[in-house]
Design an enzyme around this catalytic site. Structure first.
Site, PDB file in Angstrom:
ATOM      1  N   CYS A   9      60.454   5.509 -13.283  1.00  0.00           N
ATOM      2  CA  CYS A   9      60.670   6.855 -13.217  1.00  0.00           C
ATOM      3  C   CYS A   9      61.134   7.388 -11.766  1.00  0.00           C
ATOM      4  O   CYS A   9      61.844   6.542 -11.241  1.00  0.00           O
ATOM      5  CB  CYS A   9      58.948   7.420 -13.518  1.00  0.00           C
ATOM      6  SG  CYS A   9      57.983   6.958 -12.335  1.00  0.00           S
ATOM      7  N   ARG A  15      54.457   8.700 -13.934  1.00  0.00           N
ATOM      8  CA  ARG A  15      54.973   8.479 -15.408  1.00  0.00           C
ATOM      9  C   ARG A  15      54.867   6.748 -15.719  1.00  0.00           C
ATOM     10  O   ARG A  15      54.402   6.237 -16.586  1.00  0.00           O
ATOM     11  CB  ARG A  15      56.116   9.029 -15.546  1.00  0.00           C
ATOM     12  CG  ARG A  15      55.998  10.436 -15.855  1.00  0.00           C
ATOM     13  CD  ARG A  15      57.292  11.097 -16.025  1.00  0.00           C
ATOM     14  NE  ARG A  15      58.128  11.177 -14.434  1.00  0.00           N
ATOM     15  CZ  ARG A  15      59.259  11.580 -14.366  1.00  0.00           C
ATOM     16  NH1 ARG A  15      59.940  12.129 -15.496  1.00  0.00           N
ATOM     17  NH2 ARG A  15      59.966  11.453 -13.219  1.00  0.00           N
ATOM     18  N   ASP A 124      58.039  15.432 -15.822  1.00  0.00           N
ATOM     19  CA  ASP A 124      57.713  15.019 -14.765  1.00  0.00           C
ATOM     20  C   ASP A 124      56.501  15.859 -14.546  1.00  0.00           C
ATOM     21  O   ASP A 124      56.452  17.155 -14.430  1.00  0.00           O
ATOM     22  CB  ASP A 124      58.563  15.256 -13.739  1.00  0.00           C
ATOM     23  CG  ASP A 124      58.166  14.889 -12.221  1.00  0.00           C
ATOM     24  OD1 ASP A 124      56.947  14.635 -11.933  1.00  0.00           O
ATOM     25  OD2 ASP A 124      59.136  14.850 -11.267  1.00  0.00           O
TER      26      ASP A 124
HETATM   27  P1  4NP Z   1      56.764  10.144 -11.296  1.00  0.00           P
HETATM   28  O1  4NP Z   1      56.353  11.545 -10.597  1.00  0.00           O
HETATM   29  O2  4NP Z   1      58.327  10.109 -11.200  1.00  0.00           O
HETATM   30  O3  4NP Z   1      56.225  10.224 -12.582  1.00  0.00           O
HETATM   31  O4  4NP Z   1      56.255   9.261 -10.350  1.00  0.00           O
HETATM   32  C1  4NP Z   1      56.817  11.997  -9.347  1.00  0.00           C
HETATM   33  C2  4NP Z   1      56.488  11.508  -8.183  1.00  0.00           C
HETATM   34  C3  4NP Z   1      56.833  11.912  -6.873  1.00  0.00           C
HETATM   35  C4  4NP Z   1      57.651  12.849  -6.863  1.00  0.00           C
HETATM   36  C5  4NP Z   1      58.256  13.388  -8.019  1.00  0.00           C
HETATM   37  C6  4NP Z   1      57.916  12.909  -9.235  1.00  0.00           C
HETATM   38  N1  4NP Z   1      58.190  13.440  -5.731  1.00  0.00           N
HETATM   39  O5  4NP Z   1      59.102  14.065  -5.567  1.00  0.00           O
HETATM   40  O6  4NP Z   1      57.579  13.078  -4.625  1.00  0.00           O
END
Ligand code: 4NP
Length: 155
Positions: A9, A15, A124
């Site tokens: 992800c 995710r 997300d």
């Molecule tokens: P992930 O969610 O991709 O599902 O781990 C996110 C975690 C952090 C960020 C964006 C999405 N961020 O911008 O820091």
């Protein structure tokens, strides 16, 4: 031979750690413990070294999944080292392709393992409310049995 799968992800704190936890539990429940290596990574490295987001850990725990992974950023060698790379959304997919052009065959989207009535991207959940984390788990629980079939069928 040990089969390997890497979930990817953006941050590797919501995710893909959840995907790792759900698949590991389903593998253990089906008696495939130790036969398939499951890992996860993010396309960005800003959360590297951190545990999964506490909201994701809590939502997963409610359904009996324990998330234990520490975030790391995907590296080029990962793309060829794993038998399957499974991206959570189209942006993740395109970033994996940019990292390692020309190896598309074993790089999938989570929604490749879902019926068409599910969204193409795993949304997300990072900036949203609790329901976003539940949706992630719903999608993972629907896809992981098919991922297991794919990995077990593979030669
Ligand atoms: P992930 O969610 O991709 O599902 O781990 C996110 C975690 C952090 C960020 C964006 C999405 N961020 O911008 O820091």
């Amino acid at each position: 031979m040990m089969r390997t799968v890497l979930f990817v992800c953006l941050g590797n704190i919501c995710r893909s750690p959840a995907a790792e936890g759900v698949l590991k539990r389903m593998l253990a429940d089906r008696g495939y413990d130790g036969q398939i290596r499951v890992d996860s990574a993010g396309t960005i490295g800003i959360h590297a070294g951190r545990a999964a987001d506490s909201r994701m850990i809590a939502a997963a725990a409610e359904r009996g999944y324990s998330l234990t992974s520490k975030a790391r950023q995907i590296v080029r060698q990962d793309v060829t080292a794993f038998d399957r790379i499974i991206a959570m959304d189209r942006e993740n997919y395109h970033n994996i392709m940019k990292l390692s052009p020309g190896v598309a065959k074993h790089v999938k989207m989570l929604s490749d393992y879902l019926d068409d009535d599910w969204p193409r991207d795993v949304p997300d959940p990072y900036y949203g409310g609790a329901e976003g984390f539940a949706t992630v788990l719903d999608m993972l629980e629907a896809a992981c049995p098919r991922i297991i079939e794919d990995l077990i069928a593979q030669n």
